[in-house]
Design a protein around this motif. Sequence first.
Motif: not given
Lengths: 1014, 93
Positions: B85-86, B88-89, B91-92, B82
Amino acid sequence: MSTASETFPREIAAPAAAVSTRPAQPFRLAEAAGVDRKNLLDFTFDGQRYSGHSGDTLASALLASGVRLVGRSFKYHRPRGILSAGPEEPNAIVELRDGARREPNTRATVAELFQGLTATSQNRWPSLRFDVMGVNQFVAPILAAGFYYKTFMWPASFWEKVYEPLIRRAAGLGRASGSHDPDHYEKTTTHCDVLVIGAGPAGLMAALAAVRAGARVVLCEEDFLLGGRLLSERRMIGNRSALEWLREAEAELRAAPECRILRRTSVFGVFDGAYGAVERVGDHLPVPPMFQPRQRLWRIIAKRHVLCAGSLERPLVFGDNDRPGVMLAGAVRTYVNRFGVAPGRRAVVFANNDDAARTVADLAAAGVAVAALVDARAEVTPEISRIAEAAGAKLLAGARITETRGRLALRGAVVTDAAGTRHNFDCDLLAMSGGWSPTVHLTSHHGGKPVWSEAKAAFLPPSHLPPGMAVAGAATGDPLLADCLASGAQAGAEAARLAGFQTSLPAIPETDGESAELQPLWRVRGGKGKAFVDFQNDVAASDVALAQREGFRAVEHLKRYTTLGMATDQGKTSNVNGLALMAEFNERTIAQTGTTTFRPPYTPVSVGVLAGRHRGHEFRPTRLTPTHDWATEQGAVFVETGPWLRAQYFPRPGEADWLVTATREARAVREAVGLCDVSTLGKIDIQGPDAAVLLDRVYANNFASLPIGRVRYGVMLREDGFVMDDGTTARLAGDRFLMTTTTANAVSVSRHLDFCSQWLWPELDVQMISVTEQWAQIAVAGPRSRAVIEGVVDAGFDISNAAFPYMSCAELTICGGLKARLFRISFSGELAYELAVPARYGDALMRRLMEIGKPLGVTPYGIEALGVLRVEKGHPAGNELSGQTTAADIGLGRMMSKTKDFIGKAMAQRAGLTATDRPVLVGIRPWDRAARLRAGAHFLARNVENLAANDEGYVTSVAYSPALGHWIGLGLLQRGTERLGEVVRAYDPVRGGDLEVEIVSPVLVDPTGDRLRG
Amino acid sequence: MRIICPLCGERGAEEFVYHGDATVRRPHPDSSAETWNAYVHLRDNPAGRHSELWYHAAGCHAWLVVERDVRTHEIFAVTLAQDVALARRPVTA
Ligand SMILES: [Zn+2]
């Protein structure tokens, strides 16, 4: 020249048979370092009674009793005796014990003697002394290297009927008991700072150094006594006998609070992050002690590891070097000094190194006559000459043994000296030493290749050792006792330091003088008879030469062609000699020739100990439903579904078979009301502001639109577009859902949701946990189900059809305050509910529902009836959700949302998955209504040949439908939806079936769904 | 093999379930069929250091990114998936 005077040893003890019925031990000596002479034990070998002492191995007790012939060789069935005194033994392979505990292929040299032990020789028929297969040695030319490949080639039809049974009978080792193993085994894990492998002088010093630094130490010793070679040699350490030093060291380690000593424990493999070891807890006892396993598998996790595995002596390769009575020199010293056994009465010692002198001295001290010391080296030290002279042994330097005599036991040897003169000696013991090979097996379990040292004539540990390992003692290639003590102390202290302890090097005691000079002698040329390299697999020097001539020059090819090193001993005594010969024949160096790869296990490991407790019913845990005890009382028949035991059906007296029972149960659900424990379905509690978003992404259909208090059927795909699982999900609150999965996929769906929320969409604010085991859930199904539910629901909750319609859910209380969840969902197609309570109330709830339902004709039903009901309704289940079906294949294509992204959406659009000729879900019924359908039958058109090319799909599920009065089924048929009314064949070549079936809608009972909404 | 779970500590590999390559990323829903095919089916098989997803099934149920040499099984780093993942992208909303 012959020295034929049969002088007997001077100090062989009188037979220890104080009890007149006990057989004598004519070869037992007065002194023994490791045997309790007061404790007598009886045992049998091939039915003959013998006696020994506690502390004996089977091998030492046999030698004490004068038994020399213990086995027949694998291929030629040549008579063989005991070669070694340790785990490297290739010859003395025996069956131990009787009955269910019979254990084949054990090594007599490590089998600890116990009262009443029965042992049997192997690989001989009808008896050890007279073995008819012994003729093999006279047809040896056809049994040379590669004989399996050359001899048994044709005709092919002979393989199964002639060759294979022949080879198996001739080449078989021991027999398995054929019974269940009455003992049990266990596995355990331990953690420590320093693992010390081997408790010889180096291992003891290493353990002492680490323990003194405060490290937590595990010391593993394969033998049942600590000490290693100290037990076998007469040495001095620090002005006292080595045995005295050993006693003190052992006492200190025993007293240390953080030192665990595991005797009878073989470390057999270096794995990633853990060492594997087998502790033989009960092998040395007739029956393991109460509550103790026979063996225990240890997984040892240590910060550092010190390998003090010692070394193994190499035989010398000369003609007929396998007669019973030819023994490794170090083993001779072990039998004499440790076990107090004279392995013969008149010895010849043949060696290429300084160690041999010790053998002469020890034999002489024990009163065994030494006829000659044959030293292969042209020049020997004055010390060796002095020892030979003192022992009365004729010293022959630069000489070789070129011939031996005897059949079932050694009777003499011919020595050819440097001048070519032959000397004939009578002897019944030939102690040989070709030098020592460090036991480097564990050092190369991580792929490192042992390195050849020309100077030491030995393979040394690779420079790239398994992480955390250090090597000390003779395993490094330095066999001198002083070096062993020093390197052990150094390695132990360093290991403790690297594990985080303050250390200082312990004082290293002085030892008496020693030397280990060696001059390699890989084979004796010009001798007579077969010169064996690998004793267990009968590979002779001539076989290695033949393999080389036939082009098998790589080490791995040599091994497989000749089978050198491939027997149960894995070539512990033969690998280095074999490589040296290969190098010689190829005219290359040993370093260029390379070595074979050592892989775990170092010594054989029983399958039982690897399985541990995981066998039979305990192979894996059995999960019981909350109503299991109740179902047992009802006489339910259970079936395994995944890890669960579920009630399959509830037979009543007089019901002929499961089909009668399941039919009655299914009919009861259609006509009255039935109860079924459905707790095994996976339940996942999903909470958080983004719970609905997550569900929308994992399910193909929409869930954000699901109102609170409602349930929806959902189907989820894998990312490759095929169906993963299906089930109902209830919305308990705006931010809380309860998902149901199939029983089979409960774990994988839970993992999948975690994957989606943690890895794919980490920004989602959602949490989930499996609550499968926290809730008992009972299906109440049938037209009278509402009356049963009304009987338990507390006042104030309205479950009328208007207030609680189909696909409703509610959190409520039942039975006077018990919290519960009620779902109006139906797998059977009837008016139905599922009622969930905390798991501990499941049993009570079932009993209450049965009581309330009694006047209504309530009937418990199992998963057979459950299957009947769902096939009648055309619901896909495990057989249809095979991982090879799309949502469209099973009639759920319209559920796939076009307005949102979800897992599997993109790949479900692939041409192959949307092709119009894919097999799709259909219902079938037999044209002849009396016929019985079978799942697995394949669909073929009526007028085609029975060929795979004409296959159009298959029958997935069948059931006898009580509602319709005949068999029905579900299947996957190409273009099935267009073919309703068509008749095809259900062809079943496996069971000889070929039936005409009519293609119908999958939903055969109540297709409009009126009943479940009623 | 031993894996140090950031939440539970060092545990035996038998507690974990292997998933596979942690370097692939789920494509945008509108991506081409080739892109989707590559994501679902195509994997590199490096002989050496690799980044992999493991699941602590018999522990905390965390997905982990394990940096591992697949030849020697040496593990260089373990991170909560997690967190990876957080990082590298964005937050939408
Ligand atoms: Zn964890």
